[in-house]
Design a protein around this motif. Structure first.
Motif, PDB file in Angstrom:
ATOM      1  N   TYR A 427      31.332  -0.382  -4.554  1.00 20.57           N
ATOM      2  CA  TYR A 427      31.041   1.049  -4.666  1.00 20.57           C
ATOM      3  C   TYR A 427      30.875   1.527  -6.110  1.00 20.57           C
ATOM      4  N   HIS A 428      30.937   0.641  -7.092  1.00 22.19           N
ATOM      5  CA  HIS A 428      30.805   1.084  -8.483  1.00 22.19           C
ATOM      6  C   HIS A 428      29.358   1.475  -8.778  1.00 22.19           C
ATOM      7  N   ARG A 429      29.175   2.525  -9.546  1.00 18.40           N
ATOM      8  CA  ARG A 429      27.821   3.035  -9.822  1.00 18.40           C
ATOM      9  C   ARG A 429      26.973   2.017 -10.599  1.00 18.40           C
ATOM     10  N   ALA A 430      27.609   1.192 -11.457  1.00 13.37           N
ATOM     11  CA  ALA A 430      26.845   0.186 -12.207  1.00 13.37           C
ATOM     12  C   ALA A 430      26.278  -0.871 -11.262  1.00 13.37           C
ATOM     13  N   SER A 431      27.031  -1.211 -10.234  1.00 14.75           N
ATOM     14  CA  SER A 431      26.534  -2.169  -9.244  1.00 14.75           C
ATOM     15  C   SER A 431      25.326  -1.619  -8.520  1.00 14.75           C
ATOM     16  N   ARG A 432      25.370  -0.334  -8.201  1.00  9.96           N
ATOM     17  CA  ARG A 432      24.231   0.302  -7.528  1.00  9.96           C
ATOM     18  C   ARG A 432      22.996   0.280  -8.427  1.00  9.96           C
ATOM     19  N   GLU A 476      28.592  -6.653  -7.798  1.00  5.39           N
ATOM     20  CA  GLU A 476      29.921  -6.067  -7.906  1.00  5.39           C
ATOM     21  C   GLU A 476      30.380  -6.017  -9.355  1.00  5.39           C
ATOM     22  N   ALA A 477      31.300  -5.088  -9.627  1.00  6.36           N
ATOM     23  CA  ALA A 477      31.939  -5.038 -10.938  1.00  6.36           C
ATOM     24  C   ALA A 477      32.834  -6.265 -11.073  1.00  6.36           C
ATOM     25  N   PRO A 482      36.420  -6.929 -17.805  1.00  5.58           N
ATOM     26  CA  PRO A 482      36.057  -5.498 -17.770  1.00  5.58           C
ATOM     27  C   PRO A 482      34.737  -5.251 -18.486  1.00  5.58           C
ATOM     28  N   GLY A 483      33.929  -4.359 -17.907  1.00  6.64           N
ATOM     29  CA  GLY A 483      32.646  -4.026 -18.511  1.00  6.64           C
ATOM     30  C   GLY A 483      31.522  -4.953 -18.117  1.00  6.64           C
ATOM     31  N   HIS A 484      31.810  -5.954 -17.292  1.00  6.15           N
ATOM     32  CA  HIS A 484      30.791  -6.888 -16.823  1.00  6.15           C
ATOM     33  C   HIS A 484      30.456  -6.610 -15.362  1.00  6.15           C
ATOM     34  N   ASN A 485      29.262  -6.986 -14.976  1.00  7.59           N
ATOM     35  CA  ASN A 485      28.860  -6.967 -13.569  1.00  7.59           C
ATOM     36  C   ASN A 485      28.458  -8.368 -13.136  1.00  7.59           C
ATOM     37  N   ASP A 486      28.654  -8.666 -11.870  1.00  5.09           N
ATOM     38  CA  ASP A 486      28.321  -9.972 -11.310  1.00  5.09           C
ATOM     39  C   ASP A 486      27.245  -9.829 -10.251  1.00  5.09           C
TER      40      ASP A 486
END
Length: 830
Positions: A427-432, A476-477, A482-486
């Motif tokens: 649900y993190h906005r960066a993942s979206r 996902e975050a 921290p601060g990375h996305n996968d």
């Protein structure tokens, strides 16, 4: 004697240098790589050379012709398909009626070929493999031989966990013609993977000759730069073509008609091709400039290679760069930290190129630009963008929307047009954001998307296994950085993609050869074809509603993960009394995972103990990892948790089943289990066909799989399944744990530079030969009731050491004795 030159590789890892020419034709001191090795063959007295072609064969044919220019007769063989290394040589069998030597056209070496042939003849060998030692053997075949040169063991392109030596197969073989009879016609067949094991099975002795000297496989841009630098610095016994002219600060090799202004400074070793033009005041240090290239005034070039017909304006500064054919660089351009500028690139004036930028063919860079984004590949991504089926990077830095769109297009290009891919995210906005960019790239290739939107990763694994799609992608975050996305790539069975699929995606990604479809063929989006309800329904169908123990009292911390809505519903369905913590979404807590985890490991045991609960579960945010707290309020260590699952399964079932665990799993309960047959092995690259054979798969990170439900780690299903098994066993967790014999187990991690890993594993392998040992994953050495296991980390400069012993004193003594030994080996002490 005859020779075979292998010149058919695609050169994927060295892109974009191989955009329009095959790798063997890349210039080294302005001469194609393979010409250097072919001249060595001619000096050996070989007159007949067979050249095996595949990728861009016309480039090689047009350059070498019939071979008269280099003093040989060349026969070209072009297989109609990729038949592997040995299969390709089989295609040339009719030309190979006497002893022949096989060499690769994409290596630079100063090995004495006469010594190799002499060893072959002295041993009366059927097949001799030339060996050397390297710091990083992952791209090669590793070998162990005895003191007489007899090959004892080899493994093609190992992972770090499989490395047992730093001695590698260089791809230089001396072969008797009758060996070709063992190679089948018209099927893929490799020397190391297929032919060598077959010959050893037939009782044919293979010999290895460890040659002294320089050898480098020019497999990537860094290696290309290094090999040119090594030649200029005199580290290779290779004659540089051209007339040598001494200068006060260096030596200049002129390979044709070149006029050098008096104001030009030559430092170190400099090579200039025919027709090169130099401007006044230019300084060249350890540089190579190809034919008809022009360098402007007051340029400063160091450790730089420039190919043919390129132009540099005035006041250009470059260091450690490669400039390919027909590049046009304006004035006052700087690239002082390394750059690859591919063919037909045009760079206008006043451009600054940042560290390790790769500018791909035919790109245009406007005046005044700072080239630092989009084409910047960090150190981590130089060799591969994947780590274990996933891509991870800093959000909006390495992992930007632009890059995500390219990744989507690269994946889509490898898939059939019109196929379906399932996509999901946390649900993190960066993942979206990253998912939407990736989705656009995927659609552009004509691939359709089933968009699950916010959806748990383990549920994605279930959907793929039970409903079918060609691939699944989850965003996902990162829970570790921290601060990375996968971005996690799954195959049609919900299993992380294997290295073959990774390389296929990387090949398209780095070459930017994306499939583009017309407007009416662009992919479509179907939203939420399968909801989370189907996942929940699947769990309910597979777990026995009639749990023998009427009620469990449990404590669950959902750590603000994506299962916050799902898990309470499941507990209510199975009539489990529960205290549920952190069952709500929080982007802030997702990004503070280490702190949230520490708090959970403190709080849950206290609540379990104070409420006299039967068990505590901690479901990590991604939904894959599970931590368990016993009824006595103790957090169960990951190694004991794996044993707890195995022992509970053994107590609960009335049939025999198989379980698959890592080589590092403690072995203290193996012999006491009556229903569970344990098998140990590697976890990377396990196929769906193999997974189906097991009732349970578990590791030492709290990730558990029950293939009856899914092929993906799933903390939710595993925890509910554990309650079912626990109820069937009729025991409490503390009782089951008390039945596990006391033992000592530890896992320590030490630093081990990448350059030392291979040598270290060879030393450990040699040490292991004196005792009972296993090489399934790393090197495992057995003692009386004890063992120690060494596994190099696949992605970092670390070495994992696992120890199991009957008691702590013996275990610590074993660990320290080997840790000292390993430290000495890393430091170069014998």
């Amino acid at each position: 004697m005859k020779a075979v030159v292998m010149a058919g590789g695609f050169g994927t890892r060295i892109q974009p240098l191989t955009n329009s020419r095959p790798k063997p034709m890349l210039p080294v001191v302005n001469v194609p790589m393979m010409e250097h090795i072919m001249k060595d063959l001619v000096s050996l007295g070989i007159e007949d050379i067979v050249v095996l072609l595949y990728y861009k064969p016309e480039v090689i044919k047009n350059y070498f012709g019939n071979g008269e220019r280099i003093g040989a007769r060349i026969t070209y063989v072009l297989p109609e398909a990729d038949f592997g290394t040995a299969g390709a040589v089989k295609k040339a069998q009719k030309y190979l009626d006497e002893t022949f030597i096989v060499v690769s056209g994409d290596v630079i070496t100063d090995f004495d070929l006469r010594e190799i042939v002499g060893f072959h003849e002295f041993k009366n060998s059927k097949l001799t493999i030339t060996l050397t030692s390297v710091s990083n053997p992952l791209q090669f075949g590793i070998v162990i031989k005895d003191k007489d040169g007899k090959i004892l063991k080899f493994l093609e392109k190992p992972s770090w966990g499989e490395v047992f030596s730093d001695t590698i197969n260089t791809g230089i073989y001396v072969i008797e013609p009758e060996v070709l009879d063992y190679i089948p016609e018209n099927v893929p067949f490799d020397f190391s993977k297929d032919l060598f094991p077959l010959l050893m099975e037939k009782g044919i002795t293979l010999y290895g000759f460890e040659s002294e000297g320089y050898w480098k496989d020019v497999g990537n841009p860094d290696a290309y730069r290094e090999v040119n630098s090594d030649i200029l610095n005199g580290n290779v016994k290779l004659q540089i073509p051209g007339k040598a002219v001494k200068y006060p600060e260096g030596i200049l090799f002129l390979q044709g008609d070149v006029k050098v202004p008096e104001s030009v400074r030559i430092k170190g070793t400099v090579v200039l091709g025919d027709g090169v033009e130099l401007g006044d005041g230019t300084v060249l240090e350890n540089c190579i400039v190809g034919e008809r290239s022009r360098i402007g005034r007051r340029c400063k070039l160091k450790d730089t290679v420039i190919w043919e017909e390129s132009t540099l304006g005035d006041d250009v500064s470059m260091r450690n760069c490669v400039v390919c054919d027909r590049v046009d660089v304006g004035s006052r351009v700087s690239a002082l930290k390394g750059a690859i500028i591919a063919e037909k690139v045009k760079i206008e004036d006043d451009v600054r190129i940042e560290k390790d930028v790769v500018i791909w063919p035919e790109k245009f860079v406007e005046s005044g630009s700072i080239v630092s984004s989009n084409l910047v590949w960090g150190e981590k991504w130089k060799r591969s963008i994947f780590e274990g089926g996933e891509i991870s990077g800093r959000t909006n830095v390495e992992l930007s929307p632009e890059l995500a769109a390219k990744l989507g297009a690269a994946l889509g290009t490898t898939l059939p047009e019109g196929s379906f891919v399932i996509m999901s995210r946390d649900y993190h906005r960066a993942s979206r954001m990253i998912k939407r960019a990736f989705l656009s790239g995927l659609l552009s290739t004509g691939v359709n998307v089933i968009d699950m939107k916010k959806f748990p990763k383990p549920a994605m694994g279930y959907v793929l296994k039970n409903n079918g799609a060609i691939s699944g992608i989850h965003f996902e975050a990162s829970s570790s950085v921290p601060g990375h996305n996968d971005i996690i790539f799954l195959d049609e069975f919900g299993i992380r993609i294997d290295t073959a699929k990774e390389k296929a995606i990387e090949r398209i990604f780095f070459r930017e050869k994306f499939r583009k479809v017309g407007p009416s063929e662009v992919g479509i989006i179907k939203e939420e074809l399968y909801g989370v309800e189907e996942y929940v329904k699947g769990i309910k169908e597979r777990i026995d509603d009639k749990i023998k123990q009427p009620r469990f009292n449990i404590v669950v911390d959902l750590m603000n993960g994506i299962f916050s809505d799902v898990y309470p519903e499941l507990l209510a369905h199975f009539k489990v009394n529960s205290i549920v913590l952190n069952s709500y979404e929080s982007e802030e807590k997702l990004m503070q995972y280490p702190t949230v985890k520490s708090k959970s490991l403190r709080d849950v045991p206290k609540i379990v103990k104070s409420t006299s609960s039967d068990v505590g579960f901690i479901i990590h945010p991604g939904g894959e990892r599970l931590a368990v707290v016993s009824d006595s309020g103790e957090v169960i260590g990951n190694h004991l948790l794996l044993l707890l699952f195995l022992k509970t399964i053994d107590d609960a079932l009335d049939k025999r089943v198989k379980a698959y665990v890592p080589v590092s799993c403690p072995s203290v309960i193996d012999e006491s289990l009556k229903k569970v047959n344990i098998e140990r092995g590697k976890f990377r690259g396990i196929s769906q066909r193999l997974l189906k054979e097991y009732f349970f798969i578990g590791d030492l990170e709290g990730k558990f799989i029950f293939p009856e439900f899914s092929f993906s780690p799933d903390a939710v299903y595993s925890s509910i399944k554990f309650l079912e098994l626990l109820s069937f066993s009729g025991k409490r967790i503390s009782e089951i744990l008390s039945e596990i014999p006391e033992f000592f187990f530890t896992h320590v991690i030490i630093n081990c530079p990448l350059s030392k890993k291979a040598r270290l594993m060879r030393k450990l392998s040699e040490e292991a030969l004196e005792r009972r040992a296993s090489f399934i994953d790393g090197v495992k050495i057995f003692f009386d009731g004890d063992w120690i296991l060494f596994i190099p980390d696949q992605f970092t400069d670390k070495l994992h050491i696992f120890v199991q012993s009957v008691n702590e004193e013996r275990g610590r003594e074993l660990l320290e004795s080997y840790r000292e030994l390993v430290s000495n080996w890393i430091e170069g002490k014998e």
